[in-house]
Write an enzyme that holds these catalytic residues in place. Sequence first.
Site, PDB file in Angstrom:
ATOM      1  N   ASP A   5      -3.969 -17.667   2.262  1.00 36.12           N
ATOM      2  CA  ASP A   5      -4.868 -18.367   1.760  1.00 36.12           C
ATOM      3  C   ASP A   5      -5.623 -19.467   2.612  1.00 36.12           C
ATOM      4  O   ASP A   5      -6.637 -19.753   2.762  1.00 36.12           O
ATOM      5  CB  ASP A   5      -4.532 -19.132   0.214  1.00 36.12           C
ATOM      6  CG  ASP A   5      -3.305 -19.937   0.520  1.00 36.12           C
ATOM      7  OD1 ASP A   5      -2.599 -19.559   1.177  1.00 36.12           O
ATOM      8  OD2 ASP A   5      -2.858 -20.310  -0.496  1.00 36.12           O
ATOM      9  N   ASP A  49     -11.963  -7.990   7.300  1.00 37.95           N
ATOM     10  CA  ASP A  49     -13.177  -7.676   6.623  1.00 37.95           C
ATOM     11  C   ASP A  49     -13.775  -9.011   6.640  1.00 37.95           C
ATOM     12  O   ASP A  49     -15.210  -9.056   6.939  1.00 37.95           O
ATOM     13  CB  ASP A  49     -13.192  -6.888   5.424  1.00 37.95           C
ATOM     14  CG  ASP A  49     -13.350  -5.738   5.337  1.00 37.95           C
ATOM     15  OD1 ASP A  49     -12.918  -4.889   6.346  1.00 37.95           O
ATOM     16  OD2 ASP A  49     -13.907  -5.123   4.143  1.00 37.95           O
ATOM     17  N   TYR A  93       0.806  -1.316   0.102  1.00 33.12           N
ATOM     18  CA  TYR A  93       0.195   0.041   0.134  1.00 33.12           C
ATOM     19  C   TYR A  93       0.785   1.234   0.135  1.00 33.12           C
ATOM     20  O   TYR A  93       0.388   2.332  -0.296  1.00 33.12           O
ATOM     21  CB  TYR A  93      -0.905   0.077   1.204  1.00 33.12           C
ATOM     22  CG  TYR A  93      -2.235  -0.909   1.167  1.00 33.12           C
ATOM     23  CD1 TYR A  93      -2.199  -1.877   0.067  1.00 33.12           C
ATOM     24  CD2 TYR A  93      -3.167  -0.763   2.024  1.00 33.12           C
ATOM     25  CE1 TYR A  93      -3.136  -2.778   0.014  1.00 33.12           C
ATOM     26  CE2 TYR A  93      -4.208  -1.671   2.143  1.00 33.12           C
ATOM     27  CZ  TYR A  93      -4.248  -2.801   1.080  1.00 33.12           C
ATOM     28  OH  TYR A  93      -5.397  -3.621   0.977  1.00 33.12           O
ATOM     29  N   LYS A 151       2.865 -15.305   3.132  1.00 32.48           N
ATOM     30  CA  LYS A 151       2.691 -15.721   2.010  1.00 32.48           C
ATOM     31  C   LYS A 151       4.036 -16.335   1.426  1.00 32.48           C
ATOM     32  O   LYS A 151       4.600 -15.764   0.405  1.00 32.48           O
ATOM     33  CB  LYS A 151       1.994 -15.077   0.876  1.00 32.48           C
ATOM     34  CG  LYS A 151       1.446 -15.642  -0.321  1.00 32.48           C
ATOM     35  CD  LYS A 151       0.463 -16.580  -0.404  1.00 32.48           C
ATOM     36  CE  LYS A 151       0.222 -17.445  -1.617  1.00 32.48           C
ATOM     37  NZ  LYS A 151      -0.689 -18.624  -1.423  1.00 32.48           N
TER      38      LYS A 151
END
Length: 365
Positions: free
Chosen positions: A223, A251, A135, A190
Amino acid sequence: MKIAILPGDGIGTEIVEQAVRVLKVLDLAFESETALVGGAAYEAHGHPLPEGTLKLAQAADAILFGAVGDWKYDKLERALRPEQAILGLRKQLGLFANFRPALCYEQLTHASSLKPELVAGLDILIIRELTGDIYFGQPRGRRTAVDGHFPGAEEAFDTMRYSRPEIERIAHVAFQAARKRSKKVTSVDKANVLETFQFWKDVVTEVHAAHYQDVELQHMYVDNAAMQLVKAPKAFDVVFTGNMFGDILSDEAAMLTGSIGMLPSASLDKNGKGLYEPSHGSAPDIAGKGVANPLATILSAAMMLRYSLNQPAAADRIESAVKAVLSAGLRTPDIWSEGTTKVGTREMGDAVVAAITGKTITTKT
Ligand code: NAD
């Protein structure tokens, strides 16, 4: 105590109004000042984070923030879009540690999209690194590809990066938070694909080995974490990860609790000064209709009292009032279910104020 109040756009103004009413009935000595931010600030001053708003936020002991954004600003150049205000505040104030508790209130187990037995009693804490990762990483932009699958084609790119000190400081935050809970941390990465997250995993492992052997550490790929969060959410306690994965997983966790309208958050700097906001956005689809759930913002105000303003008793009063209101059967549409009473934003605020001041919670249908 000086609180900067930045309601923002869309439902931001409606929900912050209710949180401020709640703060005012607690008989605390605090000063507050309100300023424009996001799209509202862009309309008035041509910038989503005007100098005056930034200065107010810098001078305050804590910031209560609503939400920013609206689809109508999507065509503006990125630097002027409302969402840049929240990114700018996080960066300028060094708010690197984001706390998002996901608690499923016993009264709301039926509002979750998962089976009640999977979420009943859920109490997890997501800690998200907030000022690094893809970001904020530079360089980013658009260009003509010189290699890849389509040399010569137009392409866009971002940069994912984390430095050792950035990972170390958020790891300390996560392990210390876990010590106050059930001493169990899941670090989400990850590492199987991304160099940045192999580094993340290595640094977290080192910090753990050197300082926090009393805390259980588990590593999980993002994941799998996304899957486990809906399969067996209660297996988690502190879930800790980078900026982008944390954005998405928090979220997802919100829905376990019934609605994103229930999820508060705190974003803290190294000294405990913080910005407090609901985890949701400005919800342009319901803005102005008086139906938004103000509880995430009211619970964010409680976090503000606890984490930045050293008023834990007042924070407890807010949290107990929210439970009382839910027990009385009041629900905004996002958490409504058969047999409960549907109320709007203001009535929900009225009910929390009534619960704090010891008045009877009245319900109107
Ligand atoms: P959103 O969180 O605003 O809304 C997603 C869905 O949840 C919508 O259906 C909305 O009606 C519902 N919802 C959200 N808050 C609610 C509440 N308190 N009560 C009841 N329902 C609620 O996300 P979005 O629609 O993807 O984004 C809308 C705008 O908000 C965009 O401009 C986005 O960039 C911005 N945004 C801002 C922030 C922030 O200010 N920190 C965070 C996320 C999104």
